[in-house]
Write an enzyme that holds these catalytic residues in place. Sequence first.
Site, PDB file in Angstrom:
ATOM      1  N   GLY A  32       0.765  -1.239   0.000  1.00 13.50           N
ATOM      2  CA  GLY A  32       0.000   0.000   0.000  1.00 13.50           C
ATOM      3  C   GLY A  32       0.789   1.277   0.000  1.00 13.50           C
ATOM      4  CE  LYS A 138       6.558 -20.268  17.208  1.00 17.83           C
ATOM      5  NZ  LYS A 138       5.210 -20.881  17.093  1.00 17.83           N
ATOM      6  NE  ARG A 222     -14.367  -2.640  57.012  1.00 16.79           N
ATOM      7  CZ  ARG A 222     -14.066  -2.189  58.225  1.00 16.79           C
ATOM      8  NH1 ARG A 222     -15.036  -1.858  59.066  1.00 16.79           N
ATOM      9  NH2 ARG A 222     -12.813  -2.035  58.594  1.00 16.79           N
ATOM     10  CG  HIS A 283      -1.295   6.807  60.843  1.00 16.30           C
ATOM     11  ND1 HIS A 283      -2.582   6.494  60.496  1.00 16.30           N
ATOM     12  CD2 HIS A 283      -1.339   7.238  62.137  1.00 16.30           C
ATOM     13  CE1 HIS A 283      -3.388   6.745  61.516  1.00 16.30           C
ATOM     14  NE2 HIS A 283      -2.662   7.188  62.522  1.00 16.30           N
ATOM     15  N   GLY A 312      -3.368   0.112  68.498  1.00 18.41           N
ATOM     16  CA  GLY A 312      -4.109   0.046  67.244  1.00 18.41           C
ATOM     17  C   GLY A 312      -3.214  -0.076  66.032  1.00 18.41           C
ATOM     18  CD  GLU A 337      -7.285  -1.596  63.663  1.00 18.15           C
ATOM     19  OE1 GLU A 337      -7.838  -2.496  63.007  1.00 18.15           O
ATOM     20  OE2 GLU A 337      -7.872  -0.567  64.053  1.00 18.15           O
ATOM     21  CG  ASN A 431      13.464  15.462  55.133  1.00 14.32           C
ATOM     22  OD1 ASN A 431      14.072  15.071  54.160  1.00 14.32           O
ATOM     23  ND2 ASN A 431      13.100  16.740  55.297  1.00 14.32           N
ATOM     24  NE  ARG A 451      17.571  14.932  55.752  1.00 10.68           N
ATOM     25  CZ  ARG A 451      16.907  13.828  55.404  1.00 10.68           C
ATOM     26  NH1 ARG A 451      16.870  12.797  56.229  1.00 10.68           N
ATOM     27  NH2 ARG A 451      16.276  13.762  54.256  1.00 10.68           N
ATOM     28  CG  PHE A 476      22.807  15.342  51.667  1.00  7.56           C
ATOM     29  CD1 PHE A 476      22.331  16.561  52.138  1.00  7.56           C
ATOM     30  CD2 PHE A 476      22.762  15.109  50.298  1.00  7.56           C
ATOM     31  CE1 PHE A 476      21.823  17.528  51.284  1.00  7.56           C
ATOM     32  CE2 PHE A 476      22.251  16.062  49.425  1.00  7.56           C
ATOM     33  CZ  PHE A 476      21.776  17.278  49.921  1.00  7.56           C
ATOM     34  CG  ASP A 481      20.849  22.265  61.598  1.00  4.82           C
ATOM     35  OD1 ASP A 481      21.074  21.306  60.828  1.00  4.82           O
ATOM     36  OD2 ASP A 481      20.037  23.173  61.326  1.00  4.82           O
TER      37      ASP A 481
END
Length: 527
Positions: A32, A138, A222, A283, A312, A337, A431, A451, A476, A481
Amino acid sequence: MPHALISVSDKTGVAEFCRGLVDAGYSLLSTGGTAKALVEAGLDVTDVGDFTGFPEMMSGRLKTLHPKIHGGILGRIGPDHEGEDAAVMAEHGLEPIDLVVCVLYRFEETIAKPGVTPPEAIEQIDVGGPTMVRAAAKNHQRVGVVSAVDQYDAVLAAVREGRFDATFRRRLAAAAFERTASYDRAIADYMATLTVESEDDAADSPFPKVMTATFVDATPLRYGENPHQPAVVYKSPRARADDLTTANVRHGKELSYNNLLDLDAALNLVRDLPTAGAAVLKHNNPCGAGTAETASEAFLKAYSGDPVSAFGSIIALNVPVDVATAEALCEPGRFVECLLAPSFEDAAFELLTTKPTWRKNVRLVELPGLNGDRPPRTVLRQITGGVLAQTADEADFNFDEWKCVTEREPTDAELRDLKFAWAVCRHVKSNAIVFAKDGLATGVGAGQMSRLDSVEIAAKKSDGRAEGGAAASDAFFPFRDGLDQCAAAGVTAVVHPGGSKRDDEVIAAANEHGIAMLLTGVRHFRH
């Protein structure tokens, strides 16, 4: 003369590529619009219709689906074969086709256009193209397959330099199967969206219909993170017997969306701990982790890390739950839980399901393959208008590559704590700061924008228990501090990736405090 069959929807660079094939001794077959483009470029091309003796029909839908095409591609001939295919090809006049160049119809581009109707999209589903591509892939021991425009240069170079061998063709075959797989995935996802017969049907479920085409099973939950959010859990068609979606929930209520998130985080953490190891999750963050000689000791260490937050919680162990561990879990004032483990001793299971006040609610999840090999995982996260994908952060820790950068080396005990803290830190939201002492995560600072705040939280949670212990930071220290705060909490050894422009300042601070510092060169952000 080897035959190359060319059929591409994207004509970019195809004339130049085919000119290079001709120069290398190939004759060209084409179809084509591709044939027309090649003839206009001055190339000698045999039309597929002339080659097969069968014209294109049905507006081009039927052109390459012919034994002279597919017999020529699939025929196994050469010294490695007994000659049966060669005899069949000779009997039926089938000529070998040695290279298939096929860029599929632009289905993905079509459905991305605004206002495209289903009939228009369906007409762009290529049938003959994927069939030729798969056949050539193949039979890659003999046949090459080019499935993308960006492969042209590499293929021509390999042909010219005599490198177009079975190994090269195998790489092309792998790319070809990847292309047909993604093509079929796009079609399947699109067709799944057409199963919604009305807006009312679509309103019945908030989840994209394409998800049901991608995964083998969907179990309603749920609700999601909050009661107003519908939720389901999809199971991957590649899920294994040791995956969370196939785990045996031996007791308790159905698992919730949040349960599954926390269980997955707990599972991945305890897999990184030496046996016996335990983790307490809340969490999606570890609030405690511990290792010891026995399961019960590991649990008690992990729970003592932050007993207030542990109420929990989700708990995971990488060793079977025995009676001593069950008795510790059932002590008054504790509420669990979910509990995940490779197995439960019969007497321990009896205790957990009869003794505590929360016995009806706790989910006991058994995962026999918890400590087995982990196959590579892809992590997917949806963003507005798309999906992010990355490999999971599960690479080996490579402790041998850690580098001490301070005047003082860590002691053997400190090094054990550093390795433990680093294993836990990888599973804390960034962090991330983890304090540890004697196989116990004494304090965890997670998910803070600063951090320094994470260090302060870890120090507060430790409440003096990190004295003489270790600290791990997932990235890092940008300033000294944070290191000063670690020293104030009594930490005597620190591990972090390094790489800050102020590393020298941080190392100097460590030397001032007599802290041993190791750099990993590897970061563990978890967002």
